[in-house]
Design a protein around this motif. Structure first.
Motif, PDB file in Angstrom:
ATOM      1  N   MET A 170       0.830  -1.213   0.000  1.00  0.00           N
ATOM      2  CA  MET A 170       0.000   0.000   0.000  1.00  0.00           C
ATOM      3  C   MET A 170       0.859   1.255   0.000  1.00  0.00           C
ATOM      4  O   MET A 170       0.559   2.244  -0.692  1.00  0.00           O
ATOM      5  CB  MET A 170      -0.935  -0.010   1.211  1.00  0.00           C
ATOM      6  N   VAL A 171       1.947   1.246   0.757  1.00  0.00           N
ATOM      7  CA  VAL A 171       2.850   2.394   0.803  1.00  0.00           C
ATOM      8  C   VAL A 171       3.495   2.613  -0.566  1.00  0.00           C
ATOM      9  O   VAL A 171       3.600   3.747  -1.050  1.00  0.00           O
ATOM     10  CB  VAL A 171       3.932   2.195   1.883  1.00  0.00           C
ATOM     11  N   VAL A 172       3.917   1.529  -1.221  1.00  0.00           N
ATOM     12  CA  VAL A 172       4.524   1.640  -2.550  1.00  0.00           C
ATOM     13  C   VAL A 172       3.506   2.161  -3.562  1.00  0.00           C
ATOM     14  O   VAL A 172       3.819   3.051  -4.373  1.00  0.00           O
ATOM     15  CB  VAL A 172       5.084   0.275  -3.008  1.00  0.00           C
ATOM     16  N   MET A 173       2.276   1.633  -3.526  1.00  0.00           N
ATOM     17  CA  MET A 173       1.255   2.095  -4.467  1.00  0.00           C
ATOM     18  C   MET A 173       0.925   3.561  -4.246  1.00  0.00           C
ATOM     19  O   MET A 173       0.748   4.322  -5.211  1.00  0.00           O
ATOM     20  CB  MET A 173      -0.005   1.236  -4.334  1.00  0.00           C
ATOM     21  N   GLU A 174       0.846   3.968  -2.997  1.00  0.00           N
ATOM     22  CA  GLU A 174       0.578   5.380  -2.701  1.00  0.00           C
ATOM     23  C   GLU A 174       1.720   6.259  -3.200  1.00  0.00           C
ATOM     24  O   GLU A 174       1.492   7.345  -3.744  1.00  0.00           O
ATOM     25  CB  GLU A 174       0.378   5.548  -1.191  1.00  0.00           C
ATOM     26  N   SER A 175       2.958   5.790  -3.066  1.00  0.00           N
ATOM     27  CA  SER A 175       4.116   6.547  -3.544  1.00  0.00           C
ATOM     28  C   SER A 175       4.129   6.618  -5.065  1.00  0.00           C
ATOM     29  O   SER A 175       4.457   7.658  -5.651  1.00  0.00           O
ATOM     30  CB  SER A 175       5.410   5.899  -3.036  1.00  0.00           C
ATOM     31  N   LEU A 176       3.783   5.514  -5.724  1.00  0.00           N
ATOM     32  CA  LEU A 176       3.695   5.515  -7.183  1.00  0.00           C
ATOM     33  C   LEU A 176       2.595   6.458  -7.664  1.00  0.00           C
ATOM     34  O   LEU A 176       2.749   7.151  -8.676  1.00  0.00           O
ATOM     35  CB  LEU A 176       3.427   4.098  -7.695  1.00  0.00           C
ATOM     36  N   SER A 219       6.922   2.517 -15.824  1.00  0.00           N
ATOM     37  CA  SER A 219       8.089   1.831 -16.376  1.00  0.00           C
ATOM     38  C   SER A 219       8.749   1.017 -15.268  1.00  0.00           C
ATOM     39  O   SER A 219       8.646   1.368 -14.082  1.00  0.00           O
ATOM     40  CB  SER A 219       9.095   2.841 -16.928  1.00  0.00           C
ATOM     41  N   PRO A 220       9.442  -0.072 -15.623  1.00  0.00           N
ATOM     42  CA  PRO A 220      10.151  -0.851 -14.601  1.00  0.00           C
ATOM     43  C   PRO A 220      11.119   0.012 -13.791  1.00  0.00           C
ATOM     44  O   PRO A 220      11.263  -0.180 -12.579  1.00  0.00           O
ATOM     45  CB  PRO A 220      10.892  -1.910 -15.421  1.00  0.00           C
ATOM     46  N   ARG A 221      11.778   0.945 -14.466  1.00  0.00           N
ATOM     47  CA  ARG A 221      12.732   1.821 -13.778  1.00  0.00           C
ATOM     48  C   ARG A 221      12.036   2.683 -12.731  1.00  0.00           C
ATOM     49  O   ARG A 221      12.510   2.814 -11.599  1.00  0.00           O
ATOM     50  CB  ARG A 221      13.441   2.710 -14.809  1.00  0.00           C
ATOM     51  N   GLN A 222      10.910   3.274 -13.104  1.00  0.00           N
ATOM     52  CA  GLN A 222      10.162   4.115 -12.169  1.00  0.00           C
ATOM     53  C   GLN A 222       9.709   3.309 -10.962  1.00  0.00           C
ATOM     54  O   GLN A 222       9.822   3.753  -9.805  1.00  0.00           O
ATOM     55  CB  GLN A 222       8.948   4.721 -12.876  1.00  0.00           C
ATOM     56  N   ILE A 223       9.208   2.100 -11.205  1.00  0.00           N
ATOM     57  CA  ILE A 223       8.730   1.249 -10.117  1.00  0.00           C
ATOM     58  C   ILE A 223       9.880   0.871  -9.197  1.00  0.00           C
ATOM     59  O   ILE A 223       9.769   0.930  -7.961  1.00  0.00           O
ATOM     60  CB  ILE A 223       8.050  -0.013 -10.689  1.00  0.00           C
ATOM     61  N   GLN A 224      11.015   0.496  -9.775  1.00  0.00           N
ATOM     62  CA  GLN A 224      12.158   0.080  -8.977  1.00  0.00           C
ATOM     63  C   GLN A 224      12.668   1.216  -8.099  1.00  0.00           C
ATOM     64  O   GLN A 224      13.021   1.011  -6.928  1.00  0.00           O
ATOM     65  CB  GLN A 224      13.282  -0.432  -9.885  1.00  0.00           C
ATOM     66  N   LEU A 225      12.701   2.423  -8.652  1.00  0.00           N
ATOM     67  CA  LEU A 225      13.157   3.575  -7.867  1.00  0.00           C
ATOM     68  C   LEU A 225      12.253   3.828  -6.662  1.00  0.00           C
ATOM     69  O   LEU A 225      12.731   4.136  -5.565  1.00  0.00           O
ATOM     70  CB  LEU A 225      13.223   4.822  -8.754  1.00  0.00           C
ATOM     71  N   VAL A 226      10.936   3.703  -6.865  1.00  0.00           N
ATOM     72  CA  VAL A 226      10.001   3.922  -5.755  1.00  0.00           C
ATOM     73  C   VAL A 226      10.153   2.827  -4.707  1.00  0.00           C
ATOM     74  O   VAL A 226      10.163   3.115  -3.503  1.00  0.00           O
ATOM     75  CB  VAL A 226       8.550   3.985  -6.282  1.00  0.00           C
ATOM     76  N   VAL A 227      10.302   1.568  -5.144  1.00  0.00           N
ATOM     77  CA  VAL A 227      10.484   0.469  -4.180  1.00  0.00           C
ATOM     78  C   VAL A 227      11.746   0.703  -3.355  1.00  0.00           C
ATOM     79  O   VAL A 227      11.747   0.533  -2.128  1.00  0.00           O
ATOM     80  CB  VAL A 227      10.543  -0.886  -4.906  1.00  0.00           C
ATOM     81  N   ARG A 228      12.810   1.098  -4.003  1.00  0.00           N
ATOM     82  CA  ARG A 228      14.057   1.343  -3.278  1.00  0.00           C
ATOM     83  C   ARG A 228      13.933   2.534  -2.340  1.00  0.00           C
ATOM     84  O   ARG A 228      14.514   2.541  -1.246  1.00  0.00           O
ATOM     85  CB  ARG A 228      15.202   1.549  -4.272  1.00  0.00           C
TER      86      ARG A 228
END
Length: 417
Positions: free
Chosen positions: A346-352, A362-371
């Motif tokens: 939920m925190v990752v989705m809210e950040s995205l 994009s995979p890059r955008q998702i990876q940056l937010v997860v990190r």
């Protein structure tokens, strides 16, 4: 999660800002919906928003008898008692330029439209920024501090004019003032929230927030973070979050942590409905990234860290987290990891949602937010909260379901505030 396409009708004269509003509220490309390219009765289904169908009545002009007849026919055909939810018209946004209202003009047929009882209607006063510009001109000042003053004065002017024009209306109609310029983004957010409240009130059902129509609205809109958060938590509470302290049962399946979390994952991703036509957010690579976030919580089970702290660059993502294939039995260890997965996702989705662009994920955008989440204090506070909760409640199987849900919701609200 059972969700239909939300079907909305945008009505207003040409140039009233209907297309701009649709594009801003739902983050879609309205270019394919050019005149003649879409059948008005069937509606426009944007490729970049799978929970939305738009009927846009262009050319709603004075004396346009043909358009008025087509409009009435659409509403009649799509509001009958026997019309299924997926084919029904769910809401109408009646769009009128705010400057027209100040000048005392509503337009032909508007009062008839606003008086409808068969479908929720919101009067949307568009292009508010033009009214603010008029007020700023009257103030005759370029001082940026005067913009807020002009905004409030313009709102008062529009509201007063609107009240006079609607005084003979047979029922109260919600009125929202909007502009599609970025600095007025809070106004479209308010329109989205108002529409949801209207749908809830119109359903006459104690579980209205879980109706396919309300959930479809929550997913279709891409402006209000709070609406997405509420819908995600509503779905979670009504479904699989209740089974964390037990052994969930899926037909003909031995439930592992992975297939249990897959169901929860897909529901959460569906509600947020970010622009992701390549379905990166449903991939095992993204799911592995969330499992890596909860690496520290696996120590409750193994006593030692897994040693993982980055997403795998190549190969099968899940091969790096073999413990996800363990059977889910509702043990303290299972519950610890499951709570962490839900809240961190939920925190990752809210950040995205907050970092989203006008293009697909994009995979890059998702990876940056997860990190970014992995390195944040939010993750540390969430995980500390889960461990303290389970330390105080060492036997989850004997706990009431509402206790789990209450704690998960508390953690989400604090982490996403």
């Amino acid at each position: 999660m059972t969700v239909c396409r939300f079907r909305i009708l945008a009505v207003g004269k040409s140039g009233s800002g209907k297309s701009s509003l649709m594009s801003s509220a739902f983050k879609i490309d309205m270019a394919p919906n050019v005149a003649g390219a879409t059948d008005f009765h069937s509606g426009f289904r944007p490729l970049d928003n799978r929970y939305l169908t738009i009927h846009e009545c262009s050319g709603f002009e004075s004396g346009s008898t043909q358009n008025s007849q087509i409009l009435r026919q659409l509403i009649t055909d799509r509001t009958g008692v026997k019309v299924p939810a997926s084919e029904r018209l769910h809401a109408i946004w009646m769009c009128i330029p705010a400057s027209d209202v100040i000048d005392g003009r509503l337009g032909d047929g508007v009062e008839e439209m606003l008086g409808m009882q068969t479908v929720p209607v919101v009067l949307v006063l568009t292009q508010f920024d033009l009214v603010v510009s008029r007020v700023l001109f009257d103030i005759a000042s370029g001082d940026p501090q005067h913009h807020e003053r002009a905004k409030f004065e313009a709102q008062d002017m529009v509201k007063a004019s609107c009240s006079r024009l609607l005084r003979n209306l047979s029922r109260d109609v919600p009125v929202e003032i909007i502009s599609t310029l970025p600095k007025f983004g809070d106004l479209i957010n308010k329109l989205v929230v108002t529409t949801r409240q209207l749908l809830l009130a119109n359903s006459h059902n104690t579980t209205a927030r879980l109706s396919p129509v309300v959930l479809a609205w929550s997913a279709a809109q891409r402006v209000s973070r709070d609406v997405n958060l509420k819908a995600s938590m509503d779905v979670g509470q009504s479904c699989y979050w209740r089974g964390l302290g037990s052994s969930p049962r899926f037909p003909n399946v031995t439930v592992t942590l992975k297939n249990y979390m897959d169901v929860i994952h897909d529901d959460i991703v569906d509600v947020w409905n970010l622009r992701d036509r390549e379905q990166h957010l449903s991939s095992d690579t993204f799911k592995a990234g969330i499992y890596h976030l909860i690496e520290d919580l696996t120590r409750v089970s193994t006593g030692v860290p897994t040693g993982l702290n980055v997403l795998p660059a190549t190969g099968t993502p899940m091969s790096a987290v073999p413990w996800v294939y363990d059977r889910y039995c509702g043990t303290r260890e299972n519950v610890c990891v499951a709570m962490g997965y839900i809240v961190d996702l939920m925190v990752v989705m809210e950040s995205l949602f907050r970092s989203r662009s006008s293009t697909d994920m994009s995979p890059r955008q998702i990876q940056l937010v997860v990190r970014d989440v992995a390195d944040s204090n939010r993750k540390t506070e969430v995980h500390d909260g889960i461990l303290k909760f389970l330390k105080a409640n060492p036997a989850p199987v004997h706990m009431e379901n509402d206790v789990f849900m209450g704690k998960i919701i508390d953690l989400i609200c604090v982490a996403c505030q």
